[in-house]
Scaffold this motif. Structure first.
Motif, PDB file in Angstrom:
ATOM      1  N   GLU A  80      47.891 -28.580 -49.392  1.00 47.06           N
ATOM      2  CA  GLU A  80      48.380 -27.562 -48.753  1.00 47.06           C
ATOM      3  C   GLU A  80      49.881 -27.237 -49.353  1.00 47.06           C
ATOM      4  N   PHE A  83      52.513 -26.738 -55.965  1.00 48.81           N
ATOM      5  CA  PHE A  83      53.527 -25.813 -56.133  1.00 48.81           C
ATOM      6  C   PHE A  83      51.725 -26.184 -57.138  1.00 48.81           C
ATOM      7  N   ARG A  85      49.122 -26.630 -56.892  1.00 46.59           N
ATOM      8  CA  ARG A  85      47.538 -25.889 -56.933  1.00 46.59           C
ATOM      9  C   ARG A  85      47.870 -24.660 -56.833  1.00 46.59           C
ATOM     10  N   TRP A  86      48.475 -24.075 -56.169  1.00 51.79           N
ATOM     11  CA  TRP A  86      49.103 -22.041 -56.205  1.00 51.79           C
ATOM     12  C   TRP A  86      49.002 -22.613 -57.844  1.00 51.79           C
ATOM     13  N   GLU A  89      45.255 -22.304 -59.459  1.00 50.52           N
ATOM     14  CA  GLU A  89      44.674 -20.782 -58.646  1.00 50.52           C
ATOM     15  C   GLU A  89      45.476 -19.715 -59.669  1.00 50.52           C
ATOM     16  N   ALA A  90      46.507 -19.458 -59.380  1.00 52.83           N
ATOM     17  CA  ALA A  90      46.623 -18.283 -60.281  1.00 52.83           C
ATOM     18  C   ALA A  90      46.060 -18.343 -61.263  1.00 52.83           C
ATOM     19  N   GLU A 104      50.470 -17.410 -64.307  1.00 51.69           N
ATOM     20  CA  GLU A 104      51.553 -18.091 -63.730  1.00 51.69           C
ATOM     21  C   GLU A 104      53.039 -18.080 -63.360  1.00 51.69           C
ATOM     22  N   ALA A 107      53.503 -15.497 -60.531  1.00 51.43           N
ATOM     23  CA  ALA A 107      53.214 -17.005 -59.302  1.00 51.43           C
ATOM     24  C   ALA A 107      54.711 -17.518 -58.569  1.00 51.43           C
ATOM     25  N   THR A 108      55.003 -18.225 -60.118  1.00 52.77           N
ATOM     26  CA  THR A 108      55.954 -18.989 -60.413  1.00 52.77           C
ATOM     27  C   THR A 108      57.290 -17.497 -59.587  1.00 52.77           C
ATOM     28  N   VAL A 111      57.664 -16.917 -55.630  1.00 50.99           N
ATOM     29  CA  VAL A 111      58.126 -18.496 -54.818  1.00 50.99           C
ATOM     30  C   VAL A 111      59.611 -19.218 -55.565  1.00 50.99           C
ATOM     31  N   ARG A 128      60.133 -22.472 -50.770  1.00 55.52           N
ATOM     32  CA  ARG A 128      58.460 -23.362 -50.499  1.00 55.52           C
ATOM     33  C   ARG A 128      59.373 -24.570 -50.775  1.00 55.52           C
ATOM     34  N   TRP A 130      57.655 -27.388 -51.727  1.00 56.03           N
ATOM     35  CA  TRP A 130      56.462 -27.936 -52.528  1.00 56.03           C
ATOM     36  C   TRP A 130      55.867 -28.626 -53.277  1.00 56.03           C
TER      37      TRP A 130
END
Length: 246
Positions: A80, A83, A85-86, A89-90, A104, A107-108, A111, A128, A130
């Motif tokens: 949870e 980063f 995983r984030w 998945e992206a 990527e 997504a970077t 955050v 975050r 993360w």
């Protein structure tokens, strides 16, 4: 107090360690405990810099950086807070390597600098806590900042941020020479690819929390000494009692 809450949670660790919600909770509370303490440690580093106390600055800044590294390890035990995983998945949304890299990057950006093709105005808006983001982004930034201050201490020169250009109550993205160099590094980080580590989660939450709670409970005694005392209850519960008024 967060420290007392964690102490109470860990009293039942043998009974509840198989519970997924419990394992999440002890990581989350430990994260908050370290975040709170980290603010005090940084204040001491800042005060040492103002007083030109090189020994104290090295001590407190080193502890702050070590805490960030520990935080990354702590949070990596839970997907949870990942980063990695984030980003993974992206990238999965792209079909070609070019599309994966674009996903990527976006997504970077979300955050870190919070978008913008030029110089961002609300950078860090979506920050975050993360794993992966701490290790790859926040920790290096703090290392660069403290290294810059250390250079001023070593050279006997001053560094002031009073009067720097502001945006939304904080220093602008390129407020001075240091921040300009940092801005270039941040933009390059956003444009870099293959940042995700595998596996995205690693380590045992219970073992990690027990180790870090003991470590930062001891460190807290020093930083909270002005208004909080440590007590040892007959039950063996280690906690803090607030001596100040709410």
């Amino acid at each position: 107090l967060v420290i007392r809450a964690q102490s109470l949670l860990l009293k039942d660790i043998d009974k509840l360690s198989a519970s997924r919600p419990y394992r999440f909770d002890i990581v989350d509370v430990q994260r908050q405990l370290m975040t709170n303490l980290g603010q005090l440690i940084h204040r001491q580093a800042a005060e040492a810099f103002r007083k030109k106390d090189q020994r104290a600055f090295t001590l407190h800044s080193g502890r702050f950086l070590e805490m960030l590294a520990d935080m990354d390890q702590l949070l990596r035990t839970r997907s949870e807070y990942s980063f990695d995983r984030w980003l993974t998945e992206a990238r999965s949304w792209g079909d070609t390597e070019e599309e994966k890299n674009l996903m990527e990057r976006d997504a970077t950006s979300l955050v870190t600098i919070w978008g913008a093709d030029g110089d961002p105005r609300i950078f860090d808006y979506s920050w975050r806590e993360w794993s992966g983001l701490i290790n790859g982004y926040y920790l290096p930034r703090w290392q660069k900042f403290y290294a810059m201050l250390q250079q001023h201490l070593d050279a006997g020169t001053s560094y002031e941020e009073a009067g720097l250009p502001q945006i939304y109550g904080r220093e602008a993205f390129r407020a001075n020479d240091f921040y300009n160099g940092l801005a270039e590094w941040e933009l390059a980080y956003v444009d870099s690819y293959g940042k995700a580590r595998t596996p995205v989660a690693e380590g045992d939450e219970v073992a990690m929390v027990k180790r870090l709670f003991d470590k930062y409970l001891k460190l807290s005694q020093e930083y909270y000494a002005g208004g909080v005392k440590v007590t040892e209850k007959s039950s063996g519960e280690r906690t803090y009692e607030n001596l100040g008024e709410e």
